[in-house]
Design an enzyme around this catalytic site. Structure first.
Site, PDB file in Angstrom:
ATOM      1  N   ARG A  61       0.810  -1.215   0.000  1.00  0.00           N
ATOM      2  CA  ARG A  61       0.000   0.000   0.000  1.00  0.00           C
ATOM      3  C   ARG A  61       0.845   1.269   0.000  1.00  0.00           C
ATOM      4  NH1 ARG A  61      -5.351  -1.330   2.526  1.00  0.00           N
ATOM      5  NH2 ARG A  61      -5.526   0.877   3.059  1.00  0.00           N
TER       6      ARG A  61
ATOM      7  N   TYR B 140       0.608   4.387  -2.460  1.00  0.00           N
ATOM      8  CA  TYR B 140      -0.450   5.369  -2.193  1.00  0.00           C
ATOM      9  C   TYR B 140      -0.158   6.150  -0.909  1.00  0.00           C
ATOM     10  CZ  TYR B 140      -5.197   7.235  -1.640  1.00  0.00           C
ATOM     11  OH  TYR B 140      -6.291   8.058  -1.497  1.00  0.00           O
TER      12      TYR B 140
ATOM     13  N   ASN C  20     -17.984  -2.823  -2.688  1.00  0.00           N
ATOM     14  CA  ASN C  20     -17.859  -4.281  -2.715  1.00  0.00           C
ATOM     15  C   ASN C  20     -19.073  -4.957  -2.094  1.00  0.00           C
ATOM     16  OD1 ASN C  20     -15.492  -4.826  -4.038  1.00  0.00           O
ATOM     17  ND2 ASN C  20     -14.442  -5.688  -2.279  1.00  0.00           N
TER      18      ASN C  20
ATOM     19  N   ARG D 242      -9.691   3.102  12.064  1.00  0.00           N
ATOM     20  CA  ARG D 242      -9.629   4.335  11.280  1.00  0.00           C
ATOM     21  C   ARG D 242     -10.805   5.210  11.685  1.00  0.00           C
ATOM     22  NH1 ARG D 242      -6.986   4.797   6.725  1.00  0.00           N
ATOM     23  NH2 ARG D 242      -5.286   3.925   7.910  1.00  0.00           N
TER      24      ARG D 242
END
Length: 319
Positions: free
Chosen positions: A147, A150, A195, A282
């Site tokens: 990751r 990004y 998704n 998060r």
């Protein structure tokens, strides 16, 4: 004589994407002229098709990794693949668009002496050990993981923005976006909301990575775009970074269960191994946005999901 009533000419890089196209709608609605810049790697012309013949809209197909020569009063930089499937497809290009794209757009803003906005990300915090995440937290990021293209690309872009401000006295605005969802999300982008909705509407198993105890906070796009506009219209001494997201936290399993309920799907939840560097928590601390912008999200997750499900249902039906 100058025309003080003329609309602003605003350049939006990544304007054919999910958030970019919604931002353009708001700018057009308030009377601005908009130049949409996109190479259509993840953007979609369908997102801006309704503006094709609008007198205050212009589309330029361009990769911001290369210099751009246009005129504008303001610049928004939203140019970068934002979902793991897309940014991991070509990780070198992902880093390039974050870093070279920032350099080229900052160079344009420097030439024009105009204000420029950077759409950064909560991914700059990595897999955080501080919860919720404040803007002062430096993050816990793996610089060599899958990751990283990004995460580190966006971190470097922030560095460039602040160095251009210090070195060239550029007027900058930096927002750190937390998980955002809504109509015009790419159906194949691999993000958790899209998704789950696509899988539920098709009656397929809901793919849960890990045990589903990892948490996210989901912000509806309308709330986020309002935050963009409020930040961009602040005084030059307010630069950010400012967290923009919804502080109401859900586990991924709770999200899956809510999507199944709202779609009336018979889909079952199936667990798969958790991907490398997938954050366990998060959640934004939005105190700075509340104090500085008088901003906080208004749309509850359930209401936003209903609208997003209706969009994907119509999309699947038409396809």
């Amino acid at each position: 004589m100058p025309n003080y009533n003329r609309s602003r000419r605003v350049a939006v890089a990544g304007g054919a994407g999910f958030l970019g196209s919604h931002l353009i709608d708001r700018l057009i609605d308030r009377g601005d002229e908009v130049v949409c810049i996109d190479n259509l790697f993840t953007g979609d012309k369908a997102n801006i098709a309704h503006l094709r013949n609008h007198p205050r809209f212009e589309f330029i197909r361009h990769d911001v990794c290369f210099p751009l020569y246009i005129e504008a009063d303001e610049i928004y930089n939203l140019a970068c693949p934002a979902s793991p499937i897309h940014y991991q497809h070509d990780p070198v290009q992902t880093t390039k668009v974050s870093v070279l794209g920032a350099i080229n757009l900052l160079g344009l803003a420097k030439r024009l002496r105009c204000k420029i906005f950077q759409a950064s990300t909560s991914e700059v915090y990595g897999d955080p050990v501080l919860h919720p995440q404040t803007e002062e937290y430096w993050g816990n990021v793996n610089p060599i993981g899958i990751r990283s293209c990004y995460d580190e690309g966006k971190r470097c872009a922030e560095t460039l923005f602040f160095d251009y401000r210090r070195q060239h006295h550029l007027s900058i605005k930096v927002a750190r976006i937390f998980n955002t969802y809504g109509p015009r999300m790419h159906p194949g982008d691999g993000r958790v909301v899209s998704n789950f909705i696509i899988q539920a509407l098709r009656g397929e198993p809901i793919t849960l990575y890990g045990d589903g105890s990892q948490t996210r906070s989901f912000c509806y796009y309308e709330d986020l775009i309002e935050g963009f506009l409020r930040l961009m219209d602040t005084a030059d001494d307010i630069v950010g970074p400012i967290n923009l997201g919804n502080p109401v936290e859900f586990t991924i399993r709770e999200l899956a269960e809510q999507v199944i309920e709202l779609t009336g799907s018979a889909s079952r939840i199936v667990a798969h191994p958790r991907p490398q560097d997938d954050p366990m928590q998060r959640k934004p601390d939005i105190g700075k946005a509340q104090r500085t912008l008088d901003w906080e999200p208004k749309v509850p997750l359930r209401d936003g999901l209903i609208k997003t499900i209706a969009y994907f249902d119509a999309l699947l039906s038409s396809g």
